[in-house]
Scaffold this motif. Sequence first.
Motif, PDB file in Angstrom:
ATOM      1  N   ASP A   1      35.541  34.533  50.533  1.00  0.00           N
ATOM      2  CA  ASP A   1      34.905  35.420  49.514  1.00  0.00           C
ATOM      3  C   ASP A   1      36.670  35.907  49.039  1.00  0.00           C
ATOM      4  N   THR A   2      37.337  35.330  48.790  1.00  0.00           N
ATOM      5  CA  THR A   2      38.445  36.393  47.607  1.00  0.00           C
ATOM      6  C   THR A   2      38.025  35.282  45.961  1.00  0.00           C
ATOM      7  N   PRO A   3      38.450  36.629  45.225  1.00  0.00           N
ATOM      8  CA  PRO A   3      37.894  36.247  43.788  1.00  0.00           C
ATOM      9  C   PRO A   3      38.890  35.364  42.833  1.00  0.00           C
ATOM     10  N   GLY A   4      38.648  35.045  42.439  1.00  0.00           N
ATOM     11  CA  GLY A   4      38.918  34.100  41.724  1.00  0.00           C
ATOM     12  C   GLY A   4      38.761  34.348  39.773  1.00  0.00           C
ATOM     13  N   ILE A   5      39.169  33.243  38.865  1.00  0.00           N
ATOM     14  CA  ILE A   5      39.802  34.242  37.783  1.00  0.00           C
ATOM     15  C   ILE A   5      39.635  32.680  37.358  1.00  0.00           C
ATOM     16  N   TRP A   6      39.207  31.878  37.765  1.00  0.00           N
ATOM     17  CA  TRP A   6      39.348  30.383  37.099  1.00  0.00           C
ATOM     18  C   TRP A   6      38.377  29.797  36.040  1.00  0.00           C
ATOM     19  N   THR A   7      36.355  30.310  36.088  1.00  0.00           N
ATOM     20  CA  THR A   7      35.776  30.517  35.789  1.00  0.00           C
ATOM     21  C   THR A   7      35.450  32.032  34.986  1.00  0.00           C
TER      22      THR A   7
ATOM     23  N   GLN B   1      33.344  34.199  36.584  1.00  0.00           N
ATOM     24  CA  GLN B   1      33.906  35.093  37.941  1.00  0.00           C
ATOM     25  C   GLN B   1      35.069  36.170  36.283  1.00  0.00           C
ATOM     26  N   VAL B   2      35.382  35.465  35.400  1.00  0.00           N
ATOM     27  CA  VAL B   2      35.635  36.842  33.999  1.00  0.00           C
ATOM     28  C   VAL B   2      34.805  37.367  34.245  1.00  0.00           C
ATOM     29  N   GLU B   3      33.232  36.761  33.745  1.00  0.00           N
ATOM     30  CA  GLU B   3      32.059  38.304  33.466  1.00  0.00           C
ATOM     31  C   GLU B   3      32.325  39.066  34.416  1.00  0.00           C
ATOM     32  N   ALA B   4      32.143  38.747  35.521  1.00  0.00           N
ATOM     33  CA  ALA B   4      32.429  39.568  36.745  1.00  0.00           C
ATOM     34  C   ALA B   4      33.795  40.626  36.944  1.00  0.00           C
ATOM     35  N   TRP B   5      34.291  40.114  36.281  1.00  0.00           N
ATOM     36  CA  TRP B   5      35.144  40.832  36.784  1.00  0.00           C
ATOM     37  C   TRP B   5      35.422  42.492  35.455  1.00  0.00           C
ATOM     38  N   LYS B   6      34.620  42.023  34.250  1.00  0.00           N
ATOM     39  CA  LYS B   6      34.596  42.721  32.920  1.00  0.00           C
ATOM     40  C   LYS B   6      33.997  43.807  33.748  1.00  0.00           C
ATOM     41  N   PRO B   7      32.842  44.191  34.044  1.00  0.00           N
ATOM     42  CA  PRO B   7      32.516  45.407  34.363  1.00  0.00           C
ATOM     43  C   PRO B   7      33.652  46.374  35.658  1.00  0.00           C
TER      44      PRO B   7
ATOM     45  N   ALA C   1      38.774  39.113  30.410  1.00  0.00           N
ATOM     46  CA  ALA C   1      38.629  40.347  31.814  1.00  0.00           C
ATOM     47  C   ALA C   1      38.657  41.260  31.250  1.00  0.00           C
ATOM     48  N   GLY C   2      39.766  41.864  30.517  1.00  0.00           N
ATOM     49  CA  GLY C   2      40.900  43.367  29.900  1.00  0.00           C
ATOM     50  C   GLY C   2      41.319  43.892  30.458  1.00  0.00           C
ATOM     51  N   PHE C   3      41.922  42.591  31.689  1.00  0.00           N
ATOM     52  CA  PHE C   3      42.588  43.559  32.483  1.00  0.00           C
ATOM     53  C   PHE C   3      44.224  44.556  31.203  1.00  0.00           C
ATOM     54  N   ASP C   4      44.698  44.865  32.066  1.00  0.00           N
ATOM     55  CA  ASP C   4      45.966  45.139  30.674  1.00  0.00           C
ATOM     56  C   ASP C   4      47.009  44.631  30.602  1.00  0.00           C
ATOM     57  N   GLY C   5      46.792  44.060  31.925  1.00  0.00           N
ATOM     58  CA  GLY C   5      48.352  43.016  32.405  1.00  0.00           C
ATOM     59  C   GLY C   5      48.150  42.167  33.736  1.00  0.00           C
ATOM     60  N   VAL C   6      48.605  41.191  34.194  1.00  0.00           N
ATOM     61  CA  VAL C   6      48.978  40.758  35.039  1.00  0.00           C
ATOM     62  C   VAL C   6      50.610  40.469  36.231  1.00  0.00           C
ATOM     63  N   GLU C   7      49.867  40.605  37.137  1.00  0.00           N
ATOM     64  CA  GLU C   7      50.715  40.738  39.055  1.00  0.00           C
ATOM     65  C   GLU C   7      51.360  39.055  38.946  1.00  0.00           C
TER      66      GLU C   7
END
Length: 371
Positions: free
Chosen positions: A73-79, A82-88, A172-178
């Motif tokens: 149950d850890t999130p991803g950002i490859w589909t 997942q990208v749509e779920a991060w947006k809100p 997804a709207g993030f300002d950047g990545v770590e």
Amino acid sequence: MAAPTEQPLLTPYQMGKFSLSHRVVLAPLTRQRSYGNVPQPHAILYYSQRTTKGGLLISEATGVSDTAQGYPDTPGIWTKEQVEAWKPIVNDVHEKGGIFFCQLWHVGRVSNTGFQPNGQSPISSTDKPLKPKLRSNQVDVAEFSPPRRLKTEEIPEIVNHFRLAARNAIEAGFDGVEIHGAHGYLLEQFMKDNVNDRTDQYGGSLENRCRFVLEVVEAICQEIGSDKVGIRLSPFADYAESGDSDPLALGLYMMEALNKYGLLYAHVVEPRMITVGERTETSHSLLPFRKAFKGTLIAVGGYNKEDGNKAIADGYADLVAFGRFFLANPDLPRRFKLDAPLNKYNRSTFYISDPVIGYTDYPFLEQASTE
Ligand code: FNR
């Protein structure tokens, strides 16, 4: 005595193009509440609670591909899903004026076949298996499967997964990545000589061991711009059997290399955090990295208000990230400001799947009428 508003942690800071109103950063915290690998709506409230106008938040570690996972149950950002779920979730942080970075993660060999597509072996720099149990933040994770050593010619594909994940994070709207280059996960499995036993151009010398992580850095900088890219490093730590014989040299090599990319920030874990829960004092151990790195330096690991303020006042760090205290105190910067007592964190609810308990039910301070 300084007035509460004069605390160094609560002073503004310009991180590249980001105007931070204070220096108290939400550290990346895996909470295992994304059912499957898709972030859930209850994360909206969790992050929103920890958002302040001009505050910097770093997301929980987020998988870059279907081979990146090693915990339930850890999130991803490859589909797309997942990208749509991060947006809100991201949107809510932005509505409250927060600055939100996505931590990009690949666990490498800290996994087992049950987390891998088609039950395949986890990938790594090596085929050396981990010992059966790993104590991770007091939680025993399941058995580890023997990893499969990546072939040299497979590495560009993994670099590309990081690149695509960074692109998705921006989508997804993030300002950047770590980039998660810490704690014994895939990137450290290349960087550290206790793990990396390769004989190709990705193993042996320091330069060779850092080649993979720097290819990831370069690809992501090309994709989204180095002004949106930070990295987390823990040269001194030995999580997941990932020690290095010369952590200072490793850290310094990375700082110099990152300068060439104009990386926005380096987020470095204090050596006192070698074993979570046990704190050994090693004063100002990150100073050589502070001196070598030209971008923003975020320090993390065992900080409280007093030594966080001191770190900023001494010029030892630009920002300080807080993990467990921020987890248990959604209004941590305000509590610092008011010198208020902190809620205690409850370890037993760090990683449970409940969408509320130990997640969004830590109390806020009452709002005083004079504020
Ligand atoms: C962590 N930590 C962590 N680190 C990271 O890089 N990515 C992650 O997803 C997580 N997840 C995580 C979950 C939980 C419940 C804890 C307690 C810790 C490490 C964390 O970011 C931080 O470095 C440590 O907690 C030390 O800082 P504090 O807690 O002493 O302020």
